[in-house]
Motif scaffolding. Sequence first.
Motif, short mmCIF file in Angstrom:
data_model
loop_
_atom_site.label_atom_id
_atom_site.label_comp_id
_atom_site.label_asym_id
_atom_site.label_seq_id
_atom_site.Cartn_x
_atom_site.Cartn_y
_atom_site.Cartn_z
N ARG A 191 20.22 -32.08 -30.58
CA ARG A 191 19.44 -32.34 -29.72
C ARG A 191 19.08 -31.43 -29.14
N VAL A 192 20.18 -31.40 -28.47
CA VAL A 192 20.37 -30.76 -26.67
C VAL A 192 19.70 -29.30 -27.45
N ILE A 193 20.44 -28.68 -28.09
CA ILE A 193 20.48 -27.18 -28.58
C ILE A 193 19.08 -27.11 -29.19
N TYR A 194 18.00 -27.53 -29.59
CA TYR A 194 16.83 -27.33 -29.39
C TYR A 194 16.57 -26.79 -28.36
N VAL A 195 16.38 -27.98 -27.16
CA VAL A 195 15.56 -26.75 -25.84
C VAL A 195 17.07 -25.92 -25.29
N PHE A 196 17.59 -26.00 -25.87
CA PHE A 196 19.11 -24.60 -24.65
C PHE A 196 18.34 -23.77 -25.51
N ASP A 197 18.09 -23.09 -27.05
CA ASP A 197 17.54 -23.09 -28.29
C ASP A 197 16.82 -22.51 -27.69
N PHE A 198 15.51 -22.90 -27.63
CA PHE A 198 14.14 -22.91 -27.00
C PHE A 198 13.96 -21.57 -25.80
N VAL A 199 14.66 -22.34 -25.16
CA VAL A 199 14.84 -21.25 -23.57
C VAL A 199 15.41 -20.22 -23.53
N LEU A 200 16.52 -19.96 -24.01
CA LEU A 200 16.79 -18.66 -24.62
C LEU A 200 16.09 -17.67 -25.51
N CYS A 201 16.07 -18.29 -26.96
CA CYS A 201 14.63 -17.35 -27.46
C CYS A 201 14.11 -16.60 -26.79
N PHE A 202 13.35 -17.85 -26.27
CA PHE A 202 12.04 -17.33 -25.11
C PHE A 202 12.22 -15.97 -23.94
N LEU A 203 13.34 -16.55 -22.94
CA LEU A 203 13.99 -15.33 -22.53
C LEU A 203 14.50 -13.60 -23.12
N LEU A 204 14.90 -13.82 -24.22
CA LEU A 204 15.87 -12.53 -24.62
C LEU A 204 14.96 -12.06 -25.67
N THR A 205 13.76 -12.57 -26.38
CA THR A 205 12.54 -11.83 -26.86
C THR A 205 11.74 -11.21 -25.84
N ALA A 206 11.41 -11.82 -24.41
CA ALA A 206 10.11 -11.64 -23.74
C ALA A 206 10.90 -10.44 -22.87
N GLY A 207 11.97 -10.77 -22.78
CA GLY A 207 12.82 -9.82 -22.00
C GLY A 207 13.39 -8.47 -22.72
N LEU A 208 13.44 -8.48 -24.31
CA LEU A 208 13.36 -7.19 -24.39
C LEU A 208 11.51 -6.67 -25.00
N ARG A 209 11.01 -7.14 -24.84
CA ARG A 209 9.69 -7.03 -24.59
C ARG A 209 9.38 -6.20 -23.36
#
Length: 162
Positions: free
Chosen positions: A102-120
């Motif tokens: 379950r902790v992967i969901y939290v890590f994944d959300f944070v990392l995916c948000f940072l990566l997609t926002a960082g790309l923009r």
Amino acid sequence: MKNWRRIVIITAHVVLICLSLMAATLLRFDFHLPQSESFILTRGLWIALIAKSIVFRMAKMERGGWRFAGIADMLRVFYANLGASALFFTSTMLLIGPRFPRVIYVFDFVLCFLLTAGLRFAVRIHHENFSRDHRKSAQKSIVIYGAGPEAATLVREIQANA
């Protein structure tokens, strides 16, 4: 030209989705993935790709003027990632069950948000810095009288479009 750009953006999102889930998994297991978990995590990766791609497409994440990214774009990326992570969580619970950590969901959300926002914002930073180099020879001095939000908007507009 538009279709080519959209394909590049969709491909970048697919890469970032995979990267965020793999990084979240490695963080969960202290950078040593047990052999017994690899099959479950591979299935989770496919679920994440499908679920998040659907939500990103519905949120129209491939559209917009990335070189003008701002706070409104950051919120749109946040909500798209929140919805994508919720669909990923729900789909994984239905298809895999509670065996997926379950902790992967939290890590994944944070990392995916940072990566997609960082790309923009990386696109915006690149555009602003690249455009400035070509305009230095034709600079003019100006004075802006006023110190409100309109003046700040005017300064940003002048810097972005000489």
